[in-house]
Design a protein around this motif. Structure first.
Motif, PDB file in Angstrom:
ATOM      1  N   ILE A 244      -3.272  -5.901  -6.969  1.00 13.05           N
ATOM      2  CA  ILE A 244      -4.397  -4.820  -6.119  1.00 13.05           C
ATOM      3  C   ILE A 244      -4.859  -5.487  -4.723  1.00 13.05           C
ATOM      4  N   LYS A 245      -4.434  -6.670  -4.390  1.00 11.86           N
ATOM      5  CA  LYS A 245      -4.799  -7.267  -3.085  1.00 11.86           C
ATOM      6  C   LYS A 245      -3.419  -6.990  -2.057  1.00 11.86           C
ATOM      7  N   GLY A 246      -2.365  -6.316  -2.526  1.00 12.46           N
ATOM      8  CA  GLY A 246      -1.217  -6.027  -1.788  1.00 12.46           C
ATOM      9  C   GLY A 246      -0.204  -7.139  -2.054  1.00 12.46           C
ATOM     10  N   GLU A 247      -0.504  -8.308  -2.671  1.00 16.68           N
ATOM     11  CA  GLU A 247       0.729  -9.418  -2.852  1.00 16.68           C
ATOM     12  C   GLU A 247       1.665  -9.327  -3.667  1.00 16.68           C
ATOM     13  N   GLU A 248       2.935  -9.518  -3.266  1.00 10.01           N
ATOM     14  CA  GLU A 248       4.029  -9.403  -4.100  1.00 10.01           C
ATOM     15  C   GLU A 248       3.860 -10.327  -5.234  1.00 10.01           C
ATOM     16  N   VAL A 249       4.072  -9.797  -6.524  1.00 10.88           N
ATOM     17  CA  VAL A 249       3.874 -11.023  -7.611  1.00 10.88           C
ATOM     18  C   VAL A 249       5.083 -10.762  -8.556  1.00 10.88           C
ATOM     19  N   GLY A 250       6.202 -10.121  -8.221  1.00 15.60           N
ATOM     20  CA  GLY A 250       7.361  -9.931  -8.921  1.00 15.60           C
ATOM     21  C   GLY A 250       8.212  -8.848  -8.671  1.00 15.60           C
TER      22      GLY A 250
END
Length: 207
Positions: free
Chosen positions: A9-15
């Motif tokens: 939800i912060k816009g960071e790629e997690v996978g």
């Protein structure tokens, strides 16, 4: 097999996530999509429009002038369609516009719509989406972080009242759950913001 980035939800790629070819990787069938969209819009019509025929308009019971000898055309009533205040000829009456399509066509249209969005790169996959309280401002900040532009369909795996109530007042955003999305909403929005669990549900149903 289409591959998309999964973000938080912060816009960071997690996978990354591989999308099913059977659902997100087919060649879109425009004929099927058109048929289903027309059907959907027809089924939304209320069909309550109505006009009065010459039999239903009040008045006009008296013959306006005698049959012969006036030099005018013979008339039996002033409520005939060609008179002012007369009835309407062949006007609309209440009717049901609904009709059904077969399941194979609807499934093909849904997979075509999802595949067209995947091909455009218009699908944003979130790892999860949950809010601690009903807050439109918080929802707007999340959407801004994940790349929401001006018109998007937000798809969740199940009903989440806090998310829905926070999202419903944001212009251009249409919240929905997997069991309720339709081809019209997918094509009518520029983006699909979809929770990872909702992707898995769609693949389970349509693969």
């Amino acid at each position: 097999m289409p591959t998309v980035n999964v973000i938080n939800i912060k816009g960071e790629e997690v996978g990354k996530m591989e999308l099913s070819d059977a659902v997100f990787g087919i060649t879109p069938n425009t004929t099927a999509m058109h048929a289903v969209v027309v059907n959907y819009l027809a089924n939304q019509r209320q069909g309550t429009q109505s006009t009065k025929t010459r039999a239903e308009v009040s008045g006009g019971g008296k013959k306006p002038w005698r049959q012969k000898g006036t030099g005018r055309a013979r008339q039996g009533s002033t409520r005939a369609p060609h008179f002012r205040h007369g009835g309407i000829a062949f006007g609309p009456k209440p009717r049901d516009y609904r009709y059904s399509l077969n399941k194979k066509l609807k499934r093909l249209a849904m997979k075509s719509a999802l595949s067209s969005k995947a091909a455009e790169g218009s699908i944003i996959v979130l790892d999860t989406l949950a809010l601690e309280e009903i807050k439109t401002k918080t929802m707007a900040e999340i959407l801004s972080a994940v790349g929401f532009k001006n018109k998007a369909l937000l798809v969740m795996p199940e009903v989440n009242e806090k998310v829905i109530l926070s999202a419903r007042n944001i212009e251009g955003l249409t919240p929905a759950i997997t069991g309720e999305i339709n081809v019209y909403d997918i094509l009518n929005n520029n983006q699909m913001i979809i929770v990872k669990a909702a992707v898995e549900k769609l693949e389970e149903v349509y693969a």
